[in-house]
Design a protein around this motif. Sequence first.
Motif, PDB file in Angstrom:
ATOM      1  N   LEU A  43       0.836  -1.201   0.000  1.00  0.00           N
ATOM      2  CA  LEU A  43       0.000   0.000   0.000  1.00  0.00           C
ATOM      3  C   LEU A  43       0.872   1.253   0.000  1.00  0.00           C
ATOM      4  O   LEU A  43       1.853   1.337   0.746  1.00  0.00           O
ATOM      5  CB  LEU A  43      -0.912   0.012   1.231  1.00  0.00           C
ATOM      6  CG  LEU A  43      -1.872  -1.172   1.381  1.00  0.00           C
ATOM      7  CD1 LEU A  43      -2.673  -1.029   2.659  1.00  0.00           C
ATOM      8  CD2 LEU A  43      -2.799  -1.268   0.178  1.00  0.00           C
ATOM      9  N   GLN A  44       0.522   2.214  -0.836  1.00  0.00           N
ATOM     10  CA  GLN A  44       1.223   3.500  -0.893  1.00  0.00           C
ATOM     11  C   GLN A  44       0.220   4.612  -1.138  1.00  0.00           C
ATOM     12  O   GLN A  44      -0.693   4.469  -1.959  1.00  0.00           O
ATOM     13  CB  GLN A  44       2.279   3.505  -2.004  1.00  0.00           C
ATOM     14  CG  GLN A  44       3.508   2.670  -1.702  1.00  0.00           C
ATOM     15  CD  GLN A  44       4.609   2.883  -2.729  1.00  0.00           C
ATOM     16  OE1 GLN A  44       4.336   3.227  -3.871  1.00  0.00           O
ATOM     17  NE2 GLN A  44       5.842   2.685  -2.324  1.00  0.00           N
ATOM     18  N   TRP A  45       0.382   5.714  -0.409  1.00  0.00           N
ATOM     19  CA  TRP A  45      -0.477   6.873  -0.594  1.00  0.00           C
ATOM     20  C   TRP A  45       0.316   8.132  -0.250  1.00  0.00           C
ATOM     21  O   TRP A  45       1.474   8.054   0.164  1.00  0.00           O
ATOM     22  CB  TRP A  45      -1.742   6.739   0.261  1.00  0.00           C
ATOM     23  CG  TRP A  45      -1.511   6.751   1.749  1.00  0.00           C
ATOM     24  CD1 TRP A  45      -1.551   7.819   2.591  1.00  0.00           C
ATOM     25  CD2 TRP A  45      -1.209   5.608   2.573  1.00  0.00           C
ATOM     26  NE1 TRP A  45      -1.286   7.443   3.885  1.00  0.00           N
ATOM     27  CE2 TRP A  45      -1.081   6.082   3.909  1.00  0.00           C
ATOM     28  CE3 TRP A  45      -1.036   4.247   2.332  1.00  0.00           C
ATOM     29  CZ2 TRP A  45      -0.786   5.235   4.976  1.00  0.00           C
ATOM     30  CZ3 TRP A  45      -0.740   3.414   3.397  1.00  0.00           C
ATOM     31  CH2 TRP A  45      -0.623   3.907   4.694  1.00  0.00           C
ATOM     32  N   LYS A  46      -0.297   9.281  -0.412  1.00  0.00           N
ATOM     33  CA  LYS A  46       0.376  10.546  -0.129  1.00  0.00           C
ATOM     34  C   LYS A  46       0.297  10.847   1.361  1.00  0.00           C
ATOM     35  O   LYS A  46      -0.784  10.867   1.937  1.00  0.00           O
ATOM     36  CB  LYS A  46      -0.269  11.682  -0.925  1.00  0.00           C
ATOM     37  CG  LYS A  46      -0.172  11.532  -2.432  1.00  0.00           C
ATOM     38  CD  LYS A  46      -0.892  12.680  -3.131  1.00  0.00           C
ATOM     39  CE  LYS A  46      -0.886  12.511  -4.649  1.00  0.00           C
ATOM     40  NZ  LYS A  46      -1.622  13.613  -5.319  1.00  0.00           N
ATOM     41  N   GLY A  47       1.449  11.099   1.961  1.00  0.00           N
ATOM     42  CA  GLY A  47       1.457  11.437   3.378  1.00  0.00           C
ATOM     43  C   GLY A  47       0.980  12.851   3.636  1.00  0.00           C
ATOM     44  O   GLY A  47       0.512  13.168   4.732  1.00  0.00           O
ATOM     45  N   GLU A  85      -6.834  18.501  -3.448  1.00  0.00           N
ATOM     46  CA  GLU A  85      -5.915  17.695  -4.255  1.00  0.00           C
ATOM     47  C   GLU A  85      -6.327  16.231  -4.195  1.00  0.00           C
ATOM     48  O   GLU A  85      -6.915  15.772  -3.216  1.00  0.00           O
ATOM     49  CB  GLU A  85      -4.488  17.862  -3.716  1.00  0.00           C
ATOM     50  CG  GLU A  85      -3.424  17.049  -4.422  1.00  0.00           C
ATOM     51  CD  GLU A  85      -2.078  17.138  -3.742  1.00  0.00           C
ATOM     52  OE1 GLU A  85      -1.174  16.365  -4.108  1.00  0.00           O
ATOM     53  OE2 GLU A  85      -1.928  17.980  -2.826  1.00  0.00           O
ATOM     54  N   MET A  86      -6.007  15.469  -5.246  1.00  0.00           N
ATOM     55  CA  MET A  86      -6.388  14.065  -5.287  1.00  0.00           C
ATOM     56  C   MET A  86      -5.485  13.227  -4.386  1.00  0.00           C
ATOM     57  O   MET A  86      -4.263  13.257  -4.518  1.00  0.00           O
ATOM     58  CB  MET A  86      -6.323  13.533  -6.720  1.00  0.00           C
ATOM     59  CG  MET A  86      -7.333  14.142  -7.672  1.00  0.00           C
ATOM     60  SD  MET A  86      -9.049  13.911  -7.152  1.00  0.00           S
ATOM     61  CE  MET A  86      -9.198  12.139  -7.275  1.00  0.00           C
ATOM     62  N   GLN A  87      -6.090  12.513  -3.457  1.00  0.00           N
ATOM     63  CA  GLN A  87      -5.371  11.516  -2.661  1.00  0.00           C
ATOM     64  C   GLN A  87      -5.520  10.186  -3.372  1.00  0.00           C
ATOM     65  O   GLN A  87      -6.635   9.770  -3.717  1.00  0.00           O
ATOM     66  CB  GLN A  87      -5.954  11.443  -1.255  1.00  0.00           C
ATOM     67  CG  GLN A  87      -5.438  10.305  -0.403  1.00  0.00           C
ATOM     68  CD  GLN A  87      -3.965  10.398  -0.074  1.00  0.00           C
ATOM     69  OE1 GLN A  87      -3.115  10.039  -0.905  1.00  0.00           O
ATOM     70  NE2 GLN A  87      -3.644  10.874   1.119  1.00  0.00           N
ATOM     71  N   VAL A  88      -4.396   9.516  -3.643  1.00  0.00           N
ATOM     72  CA  VAL A  88      -4.411   8.289  -4.439  1.00  0.00           C
ATOM     73  C   VAL A  88      -3.777   7.161  -3.628  1.00  0.00           C
ATOM     74  O   VAL A  88      -2.680   7.325  -3.078  1.00  0.00           O
ATOM     75  CB  VAL A  88      -3.650   8.469  -5.769  1.00  0.00           C
ATOM     76  CG1 VAL A  88      -3.752   7.192  -6.604  1.00  0.00           C
ATOM     77  CG2 VAL A  88      -4.208   9.650  -6.546  1.00  0.00           C
ATOM     78  N   LEU A  89      -4.449   6.037  -3.544  1.00  0.00           N
ATOM     79  CA  LEU A  89      -3.942   4.844  -2.873  1.00  0.00           C
ATOM     80  C   LEU A  89      -3.671   3.767  -3.914  1.00  0.00           C
ATOM     81  O   LEU A  89      -4.544   3.419  -4.706  1.00  0.00           O
ATOM     82  CB  LEU A  89      -4.957   4.331  -1.849  1.00  0.00           C
ATOM     83  CG  LEU A  89      -4.669   2.931  -1.277  1.00  0.00           C
ATOM     84  CD1 LEU A  89      -3.445   2.959  -0.372  1.00  0.00           C
ATOM     85  CD2 LEU A  89      -5.885   2.389  -0.519  1.00  0.00           C
ATOM     86  N   HIS A  90      -2.435   3.253  -3.915  1.00  0.00           N
ATOM     87  CA  HIS A  90      -2.073   2.122  -4.770  1.00  0.00           C
ATOM     88  C   HIS A  90      -1.862   0.895  -3.884  1.00  0.00           C
ATOM     89  O   HIS A  90      -1.345   1.007  -2.759  1.00  0.00           O
ATOM     90  CB  HIS A  90      -0.782   2.410  -5.541  1.00  0.00           C
ATOM     91  CG  HIS A  90      -0.905   3.503  -6.547  1.00  0.00           C
ATOM     92  ND1 HIS A  90      -1.370   3.295  -7.828  1.00  0.00           N
ATOM     93  CD2 HIS A  90      -0.642   4.833  -6.466  1.00  0.00           C
ATOM     94  CE1 HIS A  90      -1.378   4.435  -8.491  1.00  0.00           C
ATOM     95  NE2 HIS A  90      -0.936   5.386  -7.686  1.00  0.00           N
TER      96      HIS A  90
END
Length: 555
Positions: free
Chosen positions: A152-156, A162-167
């Motif tokens: 899992l990775q997202w913006k801290g 702004e778009m928060q995106v989770l991969h």
Amino acid sequence: MIEFDFNWSEPLNLLLLALTAAMLPLQLWLLFRQKSSVSGQRFRIRTGLNVLLWLAVIAFVVQPYVVGKAKTPVGFIAGKDLPRAVVDSLLDSLSESGNVVADDPEASMSDTLILAGQDFDPALFPKIMQSQQPPGLIRWIPYFQKDLPYDLQWKGLVRNGEMQVLHGRIESTQKHFIKLKYGSQTLDSVSLDAGSNHFRLQFPGFTLGRTVVELTLNEKVTDTLHYFSRSAAPMTVQFILDSPDFESRALANWLGKAGHSVIYTTTLSKDIKSKLTINKGKEPDVIITDAANAASPLVKKSLLNGKSILFLYLTNPLSEVSAINAALGTTFQVTKSSSGEFVAIQSGLTALPYRFVPSNRYFQVAGYPFAVQKTSGIVGVSLLNETFPLQLSGDSLAYQKIWNTLLAPIRPLSKSGIEVTAPVFQGLGSEVALNNFPEAVRMLGIGTDTIFPVSSALNPQSGNAIFKPAESGWIAFNDTLETELYVENQSVPAVHYHTALVRDFVRSYHVYREKLAENAPGPVAKTNGVNRKLPDWMWFGLILCCLLAVWIESK
């Protein structure tokens, strides 16, 4: 194979080698001067001992050693989280390619070390680094349980809007439904089939300060995402329309209530224009218009100056998109997707029966018929129908989500941007990127630590640094923005911390080997063989014995 631990490119080393080589003819000249005073047999012994002494000294200078093949080509260490059946399967496949030694971190004769799994003893990595002959290459085979999200990775840190995106990834044995939830509100969701899946969930930032979002798998919470939402600088948005309508007025009012400046310009009749201003601001950052104004001088000039243009209210996408491309140099392509008058996007929201053709020249916003292309500025085209009925029906959250999503990719670049990829773990390094600062940042305090960013050679206003937090929880940046960063400790789901720990070690080890190869005098450090060198005490003993033999012979 014999190699030499000697830097042939260093002038001082070459001078030392030349002086050492010159010792042999000098010794022989001195010996031949005394030849008449000693017997033939003794002269040969004396000459042999002096040549032996010279060979020992010159060997000490060039430091020869033997590079041999590893007796054990592959070392294998399994983590505690790896099932026995998986361990046996991996060992069987590795054994077919050569000799394998398992679970021996101090095996100094392995050419390649394979780490399988994530949960290793904390003392393993120091043992590998401190072994007499570290492996030339380390390979990692991660293992993750099926039906659980991983990687899992997202913006801290995000800006409001702004778009928060989770991969993430998941190995599914059945169909799953994954959601991102804020309390009882679903922010985004995706359905995944059985097999190996990469998923991407996104939503526009809608909070300020510390934010906690839950990731659910089939309505069961599997992970918790922490991030900090910073306030965004208000935009100036200008509407250029041929006639006023409910859709544009509703959007202008919503933008004004959100704190943005709005210039609402419409044409009432020939040579008569209406201009309404909400929250007086500076020159426009974003222009919202229709395809009929694509060739407008104001639109073209704004785009050349790096501004954003958003086209709404399309009625005939095939011809209107072509007109936009011709006027602004974009490459959007649309095609008919349905024979109906419209297609449903979600409850209460429809779009024209067209879709954008996938292309590498522009990107599409997931979930909406909306495409964005970067030129000298940013151009966005929407195929949505009216959205104001959502407001009238009282669904203001859905309305807010739609427009935050559409406006996020065309927002102007924020000043003093800080980017950190979460999760950030205590004791492990994470990159902190700084963008568009008024001046180059020489140092930045985060909690009790201080980082020293390295400025970009191409853009002095940007830089990056590695931050290894010593504490966990919410820690504050020492800046005027009151920004905070969440640092995970080892009590998070163990698989996430162990995965980050192994990934950090393997990456650091590869960097260490590369630096070792760069600083080595020859190609020795780049080989993965076993180096057999004489220790310093053996060189000392060898030269001392030769000197002693020469001295005793002369007595």
